[in-house]
Design a protein around this motif. Structure first.
Motif, PDB file in Angstrom:
ATOM      1  N   LEU A 235      17.779  16.180  43.928  1.00 22.49           N
ATOM      2  CA  LEU A 235      18.192  15.433  43.042  1.00 22.49           C
ATOM      3  C   LEU A 235      18.821  13.926  43.750  1.00 22.49           C
ATOM      4  CD1 LEU A 235      19.042  14.498  40.357  1.00 22.49           C
ATOM      5  CD2 LEU A 235      21.249  15.758  40.933  1.00 22.49           C
ATOM      6  N   LEU A 236      19.272  14.272  45.026  1.00 25.65           N
ATOM      7  CA  LEU A 236      20.078  13.267  45.814  1.00 25.65           C
ATOM      8  C   LEU A 236      18.902  12.573  46.329  1.00 25.65           C
ATOM      9  CD1 LEU A 236      22.743  15.051  47.833  1.00 25.65           C
ATOM     10  CD2 LEU A 236      23.045  13.510  46.001  1.00 25.65           C
ATOM     11  N   ILE A 237      17.825  13.151  46.690  1.00 32.38           N
ATOM     12  CA  ILE A 237      16.565  12.338  47.280  1.00 32.38           C
ATOM     13  C   ILE A 237      15.818  11.892  46.157  1.00 32.38           C
ATOM     14  CG2 ILE A 237      14.055  12.866  48.274  1.00 32.38           C
ATOM     15  CD1 ILE A 237      15.297  15.107  49.730  1.00 32.38           C
ATOM     16  N   PHE A 238      15.796  12.321  45.044  1.00 36.25           N
ATOM     17  CA  PHE A 238      15.375  11.476  43.913  1.00 36.25           C
ATOM     18  C   PHE A 238      15.989  10.293  43.355  1.00 36.25           C
ATOM     19  CE2 PHE A 238      15.621  11.198  39.127  1.00 36.25           C
ATOM     20  CZ  PHE A 238      14.366  10.523  38.739  1.00 36.25           C
ATOM     21  N   ILE A 239      17.376  10.297  43.426  1.00 35.14           N
ATOM     22  CA  ILE A 239      18.175   9.242  43.145  1.00 35.14           C
ATOM     23  C   ILE A 239      18.037   8.006  44.017  1.00 35.14           C
ATOM     24  CG2 ILE A 239      20.320   8.352  43.089  1.00 35.14           C
ATOM     25  CD1 ILE A 239      21.178  11.009  42.055  1.00 35.14           C
ATOM     26  N   VAL A 240      17.729   8.331  45.548  1.00 37.56           N
ATOM     27  CA  VAL A 240      17.617   7.219  46.337  1.00 37.56           C
ATOM     28  C   VAL A 240      16.163   6.635  46.377  1.00 37.56           C
ATOM     29  CG1 VAL A 240      17.048   7.019  48.830  1.00 37.56           C
ATOM     30  CG2 VAL A 240      19.060   8.546  48.124  1.00 37.56           C
ATOM     31  N   ILE A 241      15.229   7.583  45.705  1.00 35.93           N
ATOM     32  CA  ILE A 241      13.755   7.094  45.526  1.00 35.93           C
ATOM     33  C   ILE A 241      13.952   6.133  44.491  1.00 35.93           C
ATOM     34  CG2 ILE A 241      11.541   7.635  44.663  1.00 35.93           C
ATOM     35  CD1 ILE A 241      11.730  10.236  46.361  1.00 35.93           C
ATOM     36  N   GLU A 242      14.494   6.518  43.181  1.00 36.63           N
ATOM     37  CA  GLU A 242      14.494   5.918  41.968  1.00 36.63           C
ATOM     38  C   GLU A 242      15.305   4.391  42.398  1.00 36.63           C
ATOM     39  OE1 GLU A 242      12.683   7.265  38.879  1.00 36.63           O
ATOM     40  OE2 GLU A 242      12.152   7.601  41.095  1.00 36.63           O
ATOM     41  N   THR A 243      16.093   4.268  43.295  1.00 39.30           N
ATOM     42  CA  THR A 243      16.614   3.037  43.346  1.00 39.30           C
ATOM     43  C   THR A 243      15.916   1.771  44.268  1.00 39.30           C
ATOM     44  OG1 THR A 243      17.909   3.833  45.156  1.00 39.30           O
ATOM     45  CG2 THR A 243      19.196   3.977  43.223  1.00 39.30           C
ATOM     46  N   LYS A 244      14.831   2.359  44.703  1.00 41.36           N
ATOM     47  CA  LYS A 244      13.879   1.769  45.769  1.00 41.36           C
ATOM     48  C   LYS A 244      12.679   1.245  45.202  1.00 41.36           C
ATOM     49  CE  LYS A 244      16.388   3.280  49.842  1.00 41.36           C
ATOM     50  NZ  LYS A 244      16.704   1.925  50.183  1.00 41.36           N
ATOM     51  N   VAL A 245      12.028   2.457  44.129  1.00 41.22           N
ATOM     52  CA  VAL A 245      10.548   2.073  43.817  1.00 41.22           C
ATOM     53  C   VAL A 245      10.574   1.044  42.841  1.00 41.22           C
ATOM     54  CG1 VAL A 245       9.789   4.391  44.495  1.00 41.22           C
ATOM     55  CG2 VAL A 245      11.033   3.951  41.965  1.00 41.22           C
ATOM     56  N   LYS A 246       9.384   0.132  42.443  1.00 41.31           N
ATOM     57  CA  LYS A 246       9.250  -0.888  41.632  1.00 41.31           C
ATOM     58  C   LYS A 246       9.292  -0.385  40.282  1.00 41.31           C
ATOM     59  CE  LYS A 246       5.600  -4.422  40.386  1.00 41.31           C
ATOM     60  NZ  LYS A 246       4.487  -4.931  40.695  1.00 41.31           N
ATOM     61  N   SER A 247       8.789   0.901  40.153  1.00 41.06           N
ATOM     62  CA  SER A 247       8.573   1.239  38.442  1.00 41.06           C
ATOM     63  C   SER A 247       8.848   2.687  38.487  1.00 41.06           C
ATOM     64  CB  SER A 247       7.038   1.187  37.947  1.00 41.06           C
ATOM     65  OG  SER A 247       6.731   1.527  36.728  1.00 41.06           O
ATOM     66  N   PRO A 248      10.179   2.996  38.551  1.00 40.96           N
ATOM     67  CA  PRO A 248      10.762   4.590  38.801  1.00 40.96           C
ATOM     68  C   PRO A 248      10.311   5.346  37.362  1.00 40.96           C
ATOM     69  CG  PRO A 248      12.480   2.927  37.808  1.00 40.96           C
ATOM     70  CD  PRO A 248      11.232   2.184  38.169  1.00 40.96           C
ATOM     71  N   VAL A 249       9.936   6.764  37.549  1.00 42.70           N
ATOM     72  CA  VAL A 249       9.492   7.536  36.582  1.00 42.70           C
ATOM     73  C   VAL A 249      10.647   7.705  35.521  1.00 42.70           C
ATOM     74  CG1 VAL A 249      10.275   9.571  37.805  1.00 42.70           C
ATOM     75  CG2 VAL A 249       8.541   9.881  36.115  1.00 42.70           C
ATOM     76  N   LEU A 250      11.902   7.645  35.932  1.00 40.04           N
ATOM     77  CA  LEU A 250      13.050   7.703  35.304  1.00 40.04           C
ATOM     78  C   LEU A 250      14.203   6.784  35.571  1.00 40.04           C
ATOM     79  CD1 LEU A 250      14.274   9.471  32.800  1.00 40.04           C
ATOM     80  CD2 LEU A 250      15.510  10.931  34.583  1.00 40.04           C
TER      81      LEU A 250
ATOM     82  N   SER B 262       8.142  11.299  40.764  1.00 38.21           N
ATOM     83  CA  SER B 262       7.753  12.532  39.953  1.00 38.21           C
ATOM     84  C   SER B 262       7.766  13.870  40.705  1.00 38.21           C
ATOM     85  CB  SER B 262       6.539  12.334  39.694  1.00 38.21           C
ATOM     86  OG  SER B 262       6.390  10.934  39.062  1.00 38.21           O
ATOM     87  N   LEU B 263       7.562  13.824  41.966  1.00 40.25           N
ATOM     88  CA  LEU B 263       7.583  15.085  42.768  1.00 40.25           C
ATOM     89  C   LEU B 263       8.964  15.465  43.044  1.00 40.25           C
ATOM     90  CD1 LEU B 263       6.260  17.253  44.655  1.00 40.25           C
ATOM     91  CD2 LEU B 263       6.727  15.506  46.589  1.00 40.25           C
ATOM     92  N   PHE B 264       9.823  14.537  43.313  1.00 40.55           N
ATOM     93  CA  PHE B 264      11.295  15.246  43.523  1.00 40.55           C
ATOM     94  C   PHE B 264      12.226  15.459  42.108  1.00 40.55           C
ATOM     95  CE2 PHE B 264      10.373  13.849  47.711  1.00 40.55           C
ATOM     96  CZ  PHE B 264      11.227  15.106  48.418  1.00 40.55           C
ATOM     97  N   LEU B 265      11.525  14.694  41.186  1.00 42.32           N
ATOM     98  CA  LEU B 265      12.246  15.205  39.840  1.00 42.32           C
ATOM     99  C   LEU B 265      11.847  16.494  39.404  1.00 42.32           C
ATOM    100  CD1 LEU B 265      13.736  14.597  37.078  1.00 42.32           C
ATOM    101  CD2 LEU B 265      11.780  13.518  36.353  1.00 42.32           C
ATOM    102  N   THR B 266      10.646  16.844  39.744  1.00 43.05           N
ATOM    103  CA  THR B 266      10.050  18.278  39.422  1.00 43.05           C
ATOM    104  C   THR B 266      10.609  19.235  40.433  1.00 43.05           C
ATOM    105  OG1 THR B 266       7.755  17.676  39.003  1.00 43.05           O
ATOM    106  CG2 THR B 266       7.878  19.759  39.302  1.00 43.05           C
ATOM    107  N   LEU B 267      10.801  18.886  41.528  1.00 44.49           N
ATOM    108  CA  LEU B 267      11.496  19.762  42.516  1.00 44.49           C
ATOM    109  C   LEU B 267      13.116  19.795  42.381  1.00 44.49           C
ATOM    110  CD1 LEU B 267       9.954  18.643  45.833  1.00 44.49           C
ATOM    111  CD2 LEU B 267       9.474  20.929  44.582  1.00 44.49           C
ATOM    112  N   THR B 268      13.527  19.052  41.662  1.00 45.68           N
ATOM    113  CA  THR B 268      15.020  19.141  41.029  1.00 45.68           C
ATOM    114  C   THR B 268      15.063  20.232  39.752  1.00 45.68           C
ATOM    115  OG1 THR B 268      15.724  16.793  41.783  1.00 45.68           O
ATOM    116  CG2 THR B 268      16.959  17.895  40.057  1.00 45.68           C
ATOM    117  N   ILE B 269      14.318  20.152  39.011  1.00 40.94           N
ATOM    118  CA  ILE B 269      13.870  20.742  37.496  1.00 40.94           C
ATOM    119  C   ILE B 269      13.744  22.208  37.787  1.00 40.94           C
ATOM    120  CG2 ILE B 269      13.076  20.978  35.352  1.00 40.94           C
ATOM    121  CD1 ILE B 269      12.775  17.974  35.351  1.00 40.94           C
TER     122      ILE B 269
END
Length: 545
Positions: free
Chosen positions: A240-255, A201-208
């Motif tokens: 965005l790059l950090i967000f993509i890495v996070i979303e591939t690893k977390v159990k319940s991604p925000v997006l 959520s944090l890095f998605l916000t920091l992307t937008i």
């Protein structure tokens, strides 16, 4: 909630529609009033920021709430959205300058994003994809109805009342919507297995945020190639790059990134992005033509946009019913997009109020056919447990498109306006004030700013204070400003039409799968012995039907 009785669903829909109307009317009522409000508070250079901040905060809240509502249910978020919106609307009416106006509109945007994301998803909870066609048409009609009365009422208020009432007049509707949601909407227990993706959520916000700031400031506050703008874009890419890495690893991604392996979701969101970029980026400047070029008052300016809303309401209602009856949707998108393009081209070359009205009617017809489609396609292509985040992704891309479109079109208009005024001066169209009385020359200098065209009472007052001998010079200056503004708006509308053409091309590649008659997926309904892979969901749905 699909199992609820028909009567209970209808009462819940009343609550949802009340909340949506409250948010929608507060958006549309400002469209014709905003040029006058900006003229009163000052800050023409920040005009796009009043719109951009609203879109920015609503975009962020939309995508964050999408996943959270899948976990905690829709009810608490719709209630929170209404509270944010009421507070933001009340404070906006207390604004003393453009910066306060921008800040409080940002609070309103938070509430609007939460309401819209939760409301559209709640409809998906209540009805099957096949039934949603009808209700999507109804919800679009709510937007259309607010578009009919909003601009006209907003113009009438700034002409006959204090401008603050633009933001205060519908506050009681918000209170009523809150009470209805509290009383009628069922509460859903938290899904215990789900966790909140804080880092995502944090890095998605920091992307937008830096992405939209970069587009908003580029070409206006800073040059496109400046360190500030490039730094913002660089920051957005890194986040965005950090967000993509996070979303591939977390159990319940925000997006969940798996959503975008679904071609229907990806294409629908891309079309929604382009459509909103072209539409919002151009239509937000329509009052500049009506009020600035044609000299129509804000009250009557609302009457010019009213035909668009009426035609959209009528056609969207019929489109929703046709979709529910046939289970087909692509044909309506293919019909609506060319009509929207034709309407936008008419706007580019309009030179009278009557032609503007015709352009509005044509554009509204296209909207009625095309707008209800792309949220429906996304909801139909995902599993019920992903309904919130999928709907939020659709809203995210539409909001991003609208925000970036407004910012880019603002840059196009400002650049074109400056170029038009410069070329007029170089061609001998400029006026020499050196032989005039210094006081008179100082008064006339105010008319070099196109902002003056939007505050007609002030314009008329200044006219009466000038000597009669100077009136021909003043008339010439106003003509020059109006010609320059008209030319720049032509560029804006043609740019919007070009984006819609790209969207139409993408519609041709959109895969159509029949709308399901239940929220259950094939394996849940017992219609398939082998569970289909989530990434191949369109194939599973097609096999079910």
């Amino acid at each position: 909630m699909e199992h609820l009785s028909h009567k209970r669903k209808m009462t819940i829909m009343v609550a949802i529609i009340a909340a949506m109307f409250f948010a929608a009317i507060n958006q549309t009522i400002v469209s014709t009033a905003m040029p006058r409000i900006i003229a009163i508070l000052g800050g023409m250079d920040y005009y796009t920021w009043v719109i951009t901040i609203y879109m920015l905060t609503s975009t962020i809240s939309t995508v964050l709430v999408g996943k959270l509502s899948d976990i905690y249910g829709r009810k608490p978020f719709i209630l929170a959205g209404i509270v944010f919106f009421i507070i933001g609307a009340f404070l906006t009416g207390l604004s003393k300058d453009i910066f306060q106006l921008i800040t409080y509109r940002g609070i309103q945007g938070i509430g609007a994003g939460i309401i819209m994301a939760s409301a559209f998803t709640a409809v998906g909870d209540l009805f099957s994809p096949r039934e949603r066609g009808k209700w999507t048409g109804v919800m679009m009609a709510v937007f259309g109805f607010s578009s009919v009365i909003g601009p006209t009422l907003g113009g009438w208020i700034v002409d006959h009342m204090d401008w603050e009432w633009v933001f205060w007049i519908f506050l009681p509707v918000g209170v009523i919507a809150f009470i209805l949601i509290m009383a009628l909407f069922p509460r859903v227990d938290k899904k215990q297995s789900e966790s909140i993706d804080y880092w995502g959520s944090l890095f998605l916000t920091l992307t937008i945020v830096p992405l939209l700031l970069g587009f908003s400031w580029a070409g206006t506050k800073y040059a496109w190639g400046s360190a500030q703008v490039l730094g913002l874009f660089g920051s957005a890419i890194a986040s965005l790059l950090i967000f993509i890495v996070i979303e591939t690893k977390v159990k319940s991604p925000v997006l969940p990134l798996s959503l975008f392996r679904n071609s229907i979701v990806t294409l629908s969101n891309s079309i929604g992005f382009l459509m909103n970029a072209g539409m919002m980026g151009a239509l937000i400047y329509l009052p500049f033509f009506v009020q600035g070029v044609e000299g129509v008052s804000p009250t009557y300016s609302g009457y010019v946009t009213m035909p668009m809303s009426i035609s959209m309401v009528v056609i969207s209602a019929f489109t929703g019913r046709w979709i529910t009856k046939t289970g087909k949707y692509k044909r309506y998108a293919l019909l609506g997009m060319p009509i929207m393009i034709a309407g936008m081209i008419l706007m580019a070359f309009m030179n009278s109020i009557w032609l503007a009205v015709i352009a509005m009617i044509v554009f509204g017809l296209g909207l009625g056919f095309g707008m209800p489609i792309f949220s429906l396609t996304v909801q139909n292509a995902v599993r019920p447990e992903q309904l919130g985040v999928a709907t939020a992704s659709s809203q995210l891309f539409r909001n991003l498109g609208g925000t970036i479109g407004i910012a880019v079109m603002g840059t196009i208009m400002a650049t074109s306006l400056k170029r038009s005024l410069t070329s007029t001066a170089e061609a001998g169209g400029g006026l020499d004030f050196s032989k005039l009385d210094p006081k008179v020359a100082e008064q006339l200098a105010a008319f070099k700013n196109p902002e003056m065209l939007l505050d007609q009472p002030k314009l008329e007052h200044l006219k009466t204070t000038l000597p009669e001998a100077v009136q021909p010079i003043l008339t010439k200056m106003i003509e020059v400003l109006r010609d320059a503004l008209s030319t720049s708006l032509t560029t804006v509308f043609l740019s919007g039409a070009a984006l819609l053409v790209v969207a139409l091309v993408l519609v041709l590649f959109l895969k159509e799968i029949p709308l399901r008659t239940s929220n259950r997926m094939p394996e849940q309904a017992g219609g398939a012995e082998k569970k289909e892979k989530e990434d191949d969901l369109p194939g599973a749905v097609a096999k079910q039907v």
